[in-house]
Design a protein around this motif. Structure first.
Motif, mmCIF file in Angstrom:
data_model
loop_
_atom_site.group_PDB
_atom_site.id
_atom_site.type_symbol
_atom_site.label_atom_id
_atom_site.label_comp_id
_atom_site.label_asym_id
_atom_site.label_seq_id
_atom_site.Cartn_x
_atom_site.Cartn_y
_atom_site.Cartn_z
ATOM 1 N N ALA A 194 42.094 35.264 27.355
ATOM 2 C CA ALA A 194 41.225 35.340 28.527
ATOM 3 C C ALA A 194 39.981 36.115 28.135
ATOM 4 C CB ALA A 194 41.948 36.033 29.682
ATOM 5 N N ASP A 195 38.852 35.780 28.739
ATOM 6 C CA ASP A 195 37.628 36.545 28.526
ATOM 7 C C ASP A 195 37.769 37.852 29.291
ATOM 8 O OD1 ASP A 195 36.385 34.577 26.987
ATOM 9 O OD2 ASP A 195 35.689 33.524 28.779
ATOM 10 N N LEU A 196 37.609 38.976 28.597
ATOM 11 C CA LEU A 196 37.838 40.284 29.200
ATOM 12 C C LEU A 196 36.540 41.057 29.342
ATOM 13 C CD1 LEU A 196 41.032 41.247 27.184
ATOM 14 C CD2 LEU A 196 40.920 40.276 29.483
ATOM 15 N N GLU A 197 36.377 41.698 30.488
ATOM 16 C CA GLU A 197 35.221 42.567 30.715
ATOM 17 C C GLU A 197 35.528 43.943 30.143
ATOM 18 O OE1 GLU A 197 32.535 44.053 34.466
ATOM 19 O OE2 GLU A 197 34.692 43.870 34.776
ATOM 20 N N LEU A 198 34.606 44.459 29.354
ATOM 21 C CA LEU A 198 34.744 45.791 28.780
ATOM 22 C C LEU A 198 33.426 46.520 29.003
ATOM 23 C CD1 LEU A 198 36.693 47.609 27.114
ATOM 24 C CD2 LEU A 198 35.445 46.834 25.089
ATOM 25 N N ILE A 199 33.466 47.601 29.776
ATOM 26 C CA ILE A 199 32.290 48.430 30.004
ATOM 27 C C ILE A 199 32.384 49.607 29.043
ATOM 28 C CG2 ILE A 199 31.021 49.828 31.667
ATOM 29 C CD1 ILE A 199 32.260 48.107 33.885
ATOM 30 N N ALA A 202 36.028 51.000 29.370
ATOM 31 C CA ALA A 202 36.867 50.668 30.525
ATOM 32 C C ALA A 202 37.108 49.163 30.529
ATOM 33 C CB ALA A 202 36.191 51.109 31.817
ATOM 34 N N LEU A 203 38.358 48.773 30.598
ATOM 35 C CA LEU A 203 38.773 47.375 30.520
ATOM 36 C C LEU A 203 39.112 46.853 31.912
ATOM 37 C CD1 LEU A 203 39.895 44.833 28.995
ATOM 38 C CD2 LEU A 203 42.068 46.087 28.835
ATOM 39 N N SER A 204 38.652 45.626 32.208
ATOM 40 C CA SER A 204 39.130 44.905 33.391
ATOM 41 C C SER A 204 40.214 43.941 32.912
ATOM 42 C CB SER A 204 38.005 44.112 34.055
ATOM 43 O OG SER A 204 37.097 44.951 34.708
ATOM 44 N N LEU A 205 41.420 44.124 33.391
ATOM 45 C CA LEU A 205 42.516 43.231 33.022
ATOM 46 C C LEU A 205 42.243 41.831 33.567
ATOM 47 C CD1 LEU A 205 45.446 45.675 33.830
ATOM 48 C CD2 LEU A 205 44.588 45.061 31.558
ATOM 49 N N ARG A 206 42.879 40.838 32.967
ATOM 50 C CA ARG A 206 42.642 39.450 33.387
ATOM 51 C C ARG A 206 42.856 39.276 34.897
ATOM 52 N NH1 ARG A 206 46.105 35.924 29.836
ATOM 53 N NH2 ARG A 206 45.739 37.593 28.374
ATOM 54 N N GLY A 207 41.944 38.519 35.495
ATOM 55 C CA GLY A 207 42.008 38.284 36.934
ATOM 56 C C GLY A 207 41.388 39.401 37.762
ATOM 57 N N HIS A 208 40.823 40.420 37.133
ATOM 58 C CA HIS A 208 40.201 41.550 37.823
ATOM 59 C C HIS A 208 38.752 41.687 37.360
ATOM 60 C CE1 HIS A 208 44.510 42.498 38.034
ATOM 61 N NE2 HIS A 208 44.226 43.170 39.130
#
Length: 142
Positions: free
Chosen positions: A38-43, A92-98
């Motif tokens: 999944a493409d993951l958002e990482l700030i 900071a990681l956004s888990l899949r679906g978030h």
């Protein structure tokens, strides 16, 4: 503490207690359906000069994992900046679906195993092993 058995594999301290039966750590379908990418958002926030410093002189990076109903944004306002001011690289990681992370669109909702895979994929993408910080459900994942 030393626990001695009775020769039948039952520790002496547990003899005479009723058996609860086998314990299942994972549901069978968690193993039958491997995690899909999944493409993951990482700030990320990195102090000046952190990347150029010798690895032995750097503080370890911090990886924040959110709880239910949140995403990476929950750490962005205060926690990432506070970590950077103290010399830590913070992510900071956004888990899949978030948040800004995608979902592979599998017919099942993401499982705990999927979330663990998200964290592990992020860990290996960082320049050195991080300190994991989980909040709520994120604490269960890490």
């Amino acid at each position: 503490m030393l626990i001695r058995g009775n020769g039948a594999g039952v520790p002496t301290a547990l003899q005479g207690r009723p058996s609860r039966g086998p314990t299942t750590a994972m549901r069978p379908w968690d193993w039958a359906l491997p995690p899909q990418s999944a493409d993951l958002e990482l700030i990320s926030a990195v102090p000046d000069g952190w990347s150029a410093a010798p690895r032995s002189d750097r503080r370890p990076p911090l990886l924040f994992v959110h709880g239910v109903g949140a995403a990476a944004w929950i750490f962005a306002e205060h926690w990432l900046g506070a970590a950077v001011r103290r010399g830590y690289s913070a992510h900071a990681l956004s888990l899949r679906g978030h948040g800004g992370s995608g979902s592979p669109g599998r017919w099942l909702a993401p499982s705990l195993r999927d979330y663990v895979d998200d964290v592990m994929q992020t860990v290996i993408s960082l320049p050195q092993p991080p300190v994991l910080v989980g909040h709520g459900m994120g604490a269960v994942v890490v």
